[in-house]
Design a protein around this motif. Structure first.
Motif, PDB file in Angstrom:
ATOM      1  N   LYS A  64     -22.477  -7.544  -6.563  1.00  0.00           N
ATOM      2  CA  LYS A  64     -22.959  -6.841  -7.662  1.00  0.00           C
ATOM      3  C   LYS A  64     -21.553  -6.487  -8.703  1.00  0.00           C
ATOM      4  CE  LYS A  64     -27.656  -7.428  -8.528  1.00  0.00           C
ATOM      5  NZ  LYS A  64     -28.104  -8.252  -9.843  1.00  0.00           N
ATOM      6  N   PRO A  65     -20.977  -6.163  -9.920  1.00  0.00           N
ATOM      7  CA  PRO A  65     -20.009  -5.959 -10.048  1.00  0.00           C
ATOM      8  C   PRO A  65     -19.519  -4.344  -9.930  1.00  0.00           C
ATOM      9  CG  PRO A  65     -20.778  -6.788 -11.887  1.00  0.00           C
ATOM     10  CD  PRO A  65     -22.106  -6.843 -11.035  1.00  0.00           C
ATOM     11  N   TRP A  66     -20.546  -2.987  -9.647  1.00  0.00           N
ATOM     12  CA  TRP A  66     -20.362  -2.000  -9.244  1.00  0.00           C
ATOM     13  C   TRP A  66     -20.465  -2.076  -7.991  1.00  0.00           C
ATOM     14  CZ3 TRP A  66     -23.523   0.164  -5.104  1.00  0.00           C
ATOM     15  CH2 TRP A  66     -24.866  -1.331  -5.189  1.00  0.00           C
ATOM     16  N   ALA A  67     -20.647  -2.672  -6.956  1.00  0.00           N
ATOM     17  CA  ALA A  67     -21.567  -3.275  -6.134  1.00  0.00           C
ATOM     18  C   ALA A  67     -19.636  -3.855  -5.196  1.00  0.00           C
ATOM     19  CB  ALA A  67     -21.733  -3.616  -4.939  1.00  0.00           C
ATOM     20  N   SER A  68     -18.975  -4.916  -6.104  1.00  0.00           N
ATOM     21  CA  SER A  68     -17.286  -5.153  -5.275  1.00  0.00           C
ATOM     22  C   SER A  68     -16.735  -3.600  -6.135  1.00  0.00           C
ATOM     23  CB  SER A  68     -17.287  -6.386  -6.260  1.00  0.00           C
ATOM     24  OG  SER A  68     -15.976  -6.322  -6.021  1.00  0.00           O
ATOM     25  N   ALA A  69     -17.001  -2.975  -7.203  1.00  0.00           N
ATOM     26  CA  ALA A  69     -15.763  -1.335  -7.739  1.00  0.00           C
ATOM     27  C   ALA A  69     -15.873  -1.458  -6.594  1.00  0.00           C
ATOM     28  CB  ALA A  69     -16.426  -1.461  -8.645  1.00  0.00           C
TER      29      ALA A  69
END
Length: 364
Positions: A64-69
């Motif tokens: 997920k983008p938020w997890a990677s960020a």
């Protein structure tokens, strides 16, 4: 020549007017948001360093983008930000009160001057020059240290900006590419060159500095130098300066120790620093930094001076990047608008990246 031929084209007038409006608005934005300029530069720096890992996690591992960020932000905080912050905090803690520090510094300089004059009868530092040296050191240390007091605000706003850059990296890069009024080849060249410059300044130079500081710290403990932890931080910071580097710190310390009657330890520390610390500097610079980007020493010198005045301690990293970027823009301007028939500049290192980098078009 007719009257109509002397008139300025309406298209040119519109372009000039629009450009003037853009420049005025940009100046207003920068003037009123000057506090956040270090945050923006820091966010771009960390984005470039972590860029391929962000794409790997989002596109290859399907995170997920938020997890990677969040993961990359935490990793950058632990690996990059905290070591720099601890060195700056150590300097502030050890130096303590500015007035008391300058009193000790003045005694230190006076003792070195008296020892050199007694042994050589050469007045290396006249009273006028010594006063200038003490005043310059006081102003420089005050400027450098005062720039670290708002570090928490800068770091928090930097990660706020960085989160949105990490979350939707493709959109961020498309915005930059579409906003640049340049040829596609020049946009790609700027992106690749800036990636190398940022990697060399944000990763290479701090690694060399900390490595050289650790090696010097061992010598400071072995030969009984005063305040070895403080000297470690000062040596690490001074090693970022080309040509003279850490010698700015260990040469006066060795002379001071000899002047204090510690002739053996002073000479031993001098030999250790010249051979071991100097060898460490050469090995790291000719292996790590040469593989990242070969930055001219003058870029680093003037970049550090400008960066320290603008951003305080963080200017050690951002200053050389801004100087190199300015020179790069001059090169791009010539390539973009020159009337000669010289071929366009090719993207450095094209075709030599790994599979993941080949898959991703660099638009930064």
């Amino acid at each position: 020549m007719s009257h109509h031929e002397k008139q300025i084209s309406s298209v040119v007038i519109k372009q000039i007017a629009l450009l003037a409006i853009i420049l005025i608005l940009a100046a207003l934005i920068c003037f009123n948001l000057a506090l956040f300029i270090p945050s923006v530069l820091g966010a771009i720096t960390i984005y470039v360093v972590c860029r391929k890992y962000n794409f790997y996690l989002q596109e290859e591992r399907k995170w997920k983008p938020w997890a990677s960020a969040l993961v990359l932000m935490l990793a950058s905080l632990i690996i990059i930000i905290l070591p720099i912050y601890f060195i700056a905090d150590l300097l502030i803690e050890k130096l303590g009160n500015a007035q008391a520090y300058m009193t000790k510094f003045n005694v230190f300089i006076d003792k070195i001057h008296d020892f050199v004059y007694k042994k050589t009868s050469i007045d290396l530092l006249s009273k006028e020059n010594m006063s200038k040296l003490k005043g310059t050191a006081g102003r420089f240390s005050t400027t450098a240290l005062s720039g670290t007091f708002n570090t928490l605000t800068v770091v928090m706003s930097m990660y706020f900006i960085l989160y949105f850059m990490f979350e939707r990296p493709r959109l961020f890069e498309r915005i930059l590419a579409s906003a640049a009024p340049l040829k596609r080849s020049n946009v790609s060249m700027i992106g690749e060159k800036m990636r190398k410059l940022i990697m060399a300044n944000a990763i290479g130079i701090p690694v060399v500095a900390i490595g050289q500081g650790i090696i010097a710290l061992i010598g400071y403990f072995i030969f009984g130098a005063p305040s070895p932890i403080l000297l470690f931080a000062l040596t690490a910071a001074a090693s970022m300066i080309p040509i003279v580097g850490a010698a700015i710190i260990y040469v006066p310390i060795c002379i001071f120790m000899i002047a204090e009657g510690q002739t053996g330890p002073g000479l031993g520390l001098a030999a250790y620093c010249v051979i071991v610390v100097g060898l460490t500097d050469n090995v790291l610079r000719f292996t790590l930094l040469k593989r990242l980007e070969d930055i001219h020493p003058l870029n680093t010198v003037f970049g550090i001076i400008m960066g320290m005045n603008l951003f305080g301690f963080m200017g050690l990293v951002f200053g050389p990047i801004l100087v190199s970027f300015t020179l790069l823009l001059i090169q791009v301007y010539r390539n973009e608008f020159s009337d000669d028939d010289t071929p366009e500049l090719e993207l450095p290192g094209k075709g030599k990246n790994d599979d993941l980098e080949n898959k991703i078009d660099l638009i930064v």
